[in-house]
Design a protein around this motif. Structure first.
Motif, PDB file in Angstrom:
ATOM      1  N   UNK A 170       0.833  -1.200   0.000  1.00  0.00           N
ATOM      2  CA  UNK A 170       0.000   0.000   0.000  1.00  0.00           C
ATOM      3  C   UNK A 170       0.869   1.252   0.000  1.00  0.00           C
ATOM      4  N   UNK A 171       1.945   1.237   0.768  1.00  0.00           N
ATOM      5  CA  UNK A 171       2.842   2.391   0.804  1.00  0.00           C
ATOM      6  C   UNK A 171       3.425   2.647  -0.582  1.00  0.00           C
ATOM      7  N   UNK A 172       3.805   1.592  -1.284  1.00  0.00           N
ATOM      8  CA  UNK A 172       4.345   1.764  -2.634  1.00  0.00           C
ATOM      9  C   UNK A 172       3.292   2.366  -3.565  1.00  0.00           C
ATOM     10  N   UNK A 173       2.039   1.921  -3.437  1.00  0.00           N
ATOM     11  CA  UNK A 173       0.991   2.505  -4.269  1.00  0.00           C
ATOM     12  C   UNK A 173       0.725   3.961  -3.909  1.00  0.00           C
ATOM     13  N   UNK A 174       0.853   4.326  -2.620  1.00  0.00           N
ATOM     14  CA  UNK A 174       0.741   5.720  -2.221  1.00  0.00           C
ATOM     15  C   UNK A 174       1.827   6.565  -2.885  1.00  0.00           C
ATOM     16  N   UNK A 175       3.025   6.010  -2.983  1.00  0.00           N
ATOM     17  CA  UNK A 175       4.109   6.748  -3.639  1.00  0.00           C
ATOM     18  C   UNK A 175       3.806   6.940  -5.125  1.00  0.00           C
ATOM     19  N   UNK A 176       3.178   5.939  -5.733  1.00  0.00           N
ATOM     20  CA  UNK A 176       2.750   6.104  -7.113  1.00  0.00           C
ATOM     21  C   UNK A 176       1.682   7.171  -7.261  1.00  0.00           C
ATOM     22  N   UNK A 177       0.774   7.243  -6.281  1.00  0.00           N
ATOM     23  CA  UNK A 177      -0.245   8.296  -6.299  1.00  0.00           C
ATOM     24  C   UNK A 177       0.397   9.670  -6.199  1.00  0.00           C
ATOM     25  N   UNK A 178       1.432   9.792  -5.370  1.00  0.00           N
ATOM     26  CA  UNK A 178       2.145  11.065  -5.252  1.00  0.00           C
ATOM     27  C   UNK A 178       2.740  11.472  -6.596  1.00  0.00           C
ATOM     28  N   UNK A 179       3.309  10.507  -7.307  1.00  0.00           N
ATOM     29  CA  UNK A 179       3.868  10.795  -8.624  1.00  0.00           C
ATOM     30  C   UNK A 179       2.790  11.296  -9.579  1.00  0.00           C
ATOM     31  N   UNK A 180       1.603  10.655  -9.550  1.00  0.00           N
ATOM     32  CA  UNK A 180       0.519  11.076 -10.429  1.00  0.00           C
ATOM     33  C   UNK A 180       0.079  12.506 -10.132  1.00  0.00           C
ATOM     34  N   UNK A 181       0.172  12.904  -8.863  1.00  0.00           N
ATOM     35  CA  UNK A 181      -0.284  14.224  -8.444  1.00  0.00           C
ATOM     36  C   UNK A 181       0.812  15.264  -8.448  1.00  0.00           C
ATOM     37  N   UNK A 182       2.043  14.855  -8.770  1.00  0.00           N
ATOM     38  CA  UNK A 182       3.166  15.787  -8.765  1.00  0.00           C
ATOM     39  C   UNK A 182       3.576  16.214  -7.372  1.00  0.00           C
ATOM     40  N   UNK A 183       3.435  15.307  -6.389  1.00  0.00           N
ATOM     41  CA  UNK A 183       3.744  15.617  -5.000  1.00  0.00           C
ATOM     42  C   UNK A 183       4.940  14.827  -4.516  1.00  0.00           C
ATOM     43  N   UNK A 184       5.572  15.317  -3.455  1.00  0.00           N
ATOM     44  CA  UNK A 184       6.640  14.596  -2.782  1.00  0.00           C
ATOM     45  C   UNK A 184       6.023  13.358  -2.118  1.00  0.00           C
ATOM     46  N   UNK A 185       6.519  12.150  -2.398  1.00  0.00           N
ATOM     47  CA  UNK A 185       5.924  10.952  -1.779  1.00  0.00           C
ATOM     48  C   UNK A 185       6.044  10.928  -0.268  1.00  0.00           C
ATOM     49  N   UNK A 186       6.947  11.738   0.302  1.00  0.00           N
ATOM     50  CA  UNK A 186       7.090  11.813   1.757  1.00  0.00           C
ATOM     51  C   UNK A 186       6.441  13.063   2.330  1.00  0.00           C
TER      52      UNK A 186
END
Length: 389
Positions: free
Chosen positions: A68-84
């Motif tokens: 799930x954390x890895x998918x959250x990081x992918x969501x951050x990429x889609x939104x142009x956000x820092x994954x952290x």
């Protein structure tokens, strides 16, 4: 990374349009694809977060649910956000699921004519828009809305990740959670509203540390192969309600199955199958173990006891089958003739064949002129083979 999307039921002239997304590759790529789809379908944007809680959530996911954390990081990429980022929650891609009158049953291989375990469920939910629903739950009324009904855009999502089990899940409105699903090991699970008589409305506390009610099934399907592993995962996981209280029926091809429930004080209960069918509607089984002693229904109880008696009676004995499962579920279907004060329909009926790892579903398309429900042809969704590394 490959992603395909197709409409598999309904359309603009029907109550709902159902899409099937198939995504394979890295978990981060899958998360990116689902976030983009949630933006397109629901206008999803991440909810603001308390920085301390956001960091604690990421740490919990890293230890207990790295997929799930890895998918959250992918969501951050889609939104142009820092994954952290600590400013927003990068999951919850959709809306809060509000439980309604659902019915489910599991037939173990020992009591089926072909020796195959089957798990089935009716998903019953309101046919109103979000504005109308929230007004109704608050005890008031709202004028008819031009908004699309909250339940009009469900998704079947099949994921084939590089680093975990392939899954097929079905969700009403939250693309990183699900209402039911199955993984490549044949572990399958569904949820229902847990306590219809005492429902007071959705919990609105926002994301907490651990797994939410709509994420719990995804958590099990990502991390477990068997019922025994699922029990251990649930007993070791931090859980919270986001929406109303739910309970969960979990089964695997071996014939093992249980219902997972939590009391209002946080007490946890595992209700085992007793050799025959295991049924679940909307009352807690750990408080009502004797079918003969079930109370009478009230309007607030959404006919939970009546539906339980009917589905349990139709699921008794040996020689059961997937066809009998469908007949039992149709006998407790909620339609225009059902005596309930709420605008509710059975939005889909699903039957899982745990041996073949297949989910077969038909979807509600609207009411015919005579009031009878219209459903799409049943469609089977097998889990595709893993891609070679």
């Amino acid at each position: 990374m490959t992603v395909t999307t197709e409409i598999v039921a309904g359309g603009s002239a029907d109550f709902m349009t159902v899409r099937h997304v198939v995504a394979s590759g890295r978990q981060a790529d899958i998360g990116r694809a689902l976030a983009l789809e949630a933006q397109r379908a629901y206008g999803w944007t991440p909810a603001p977060a308390d920085p301390v809680k956001a960091r604690a959530r990421r740490a919990w996911f890293a230890r207990h649910w790295p997929q799930h954390l890895a998918r959250m990081r992918g969501a951050a990429q889609a939104l142009g956000l820092d994954p952290d980022t600590d400013e927003v929650h990068l999951d919850g891609a959709g809306g809060i699921p509000l439980g309604s009158a659902c019915s489910a049953s599991y037939y173990p291989p020992a009591v089926t004519a072909d020796g195959r375990g089957v798990l089935g469920r009716n998903y019953d939910f309101f046919t109103t828009s979000a504005t109308e629903l929230f007004a109704m739950l608050a005890g008031g009324h709202s004028a008819p809305s031009d908004e699309m009904p909250l339940s009009a855009r469900p998704y079947v999502i099949t994921t084939v990740p590089d680093d975990g089990p392939a899954t097929t899940v079905l969700t009403m409105n939250e693309l990183d959670g699900c209402m039911e699903g199955i993984n490549e090991h044949g572990l399958a699970a569904v949820f229902n509203l847990a306590d219809a008589e005492n429902t007071s409305g959705p919990v609105d506390a926002g994301p907490q540390v651990g797994v939410s009610s709509s994420q719990l099934l995804r958590f099990l399907l990502d991390t477990c192969r068997t019922v025994e592993e699922a029990k251990a995962a649930l007993l070791g996981a931090k859980q919270y309600d986001l929406g109303v209280s739910l309970h969960y029926l979990v089964a695997d091809p071996s014939g093992a199955a249980f219902v997972w429930e939590r009391g209002p004080g946080g007490d946890e209960h595992i209700v085992e199958a007793a050799g025959g069918a295991l049924c679940m509607t909307n009352h807690p089984l750990h408080r009502h173990r004797d079918q003969a002693a079930l109370p009478e229904d009230t309007d607030e109880a959404l006919l939970t006891y009546q539906r339980y008696r009917t589905i349990a009676d139709r699921s008794a004995g040996a020689g059961l089958s997937a066809a009998r499962m469908r007949e039992a579920l149709d006998a407790v279907r909620v339609d225009a003739a059902t005596d309930t004060p709420y605008p509710v329909r059975t939005l889909w009926r699903t039957v899982f064949d745990l041996e073949s790892r297949t989910m077969a579903t038909h979807f509600y398309l609207g009411d015919a002129p005579d009031g009878s429900p219209r459903y799409s042809p049943e469609r089977a969704f097998p889990i595709p083979a893993q891609q070679p590394a």
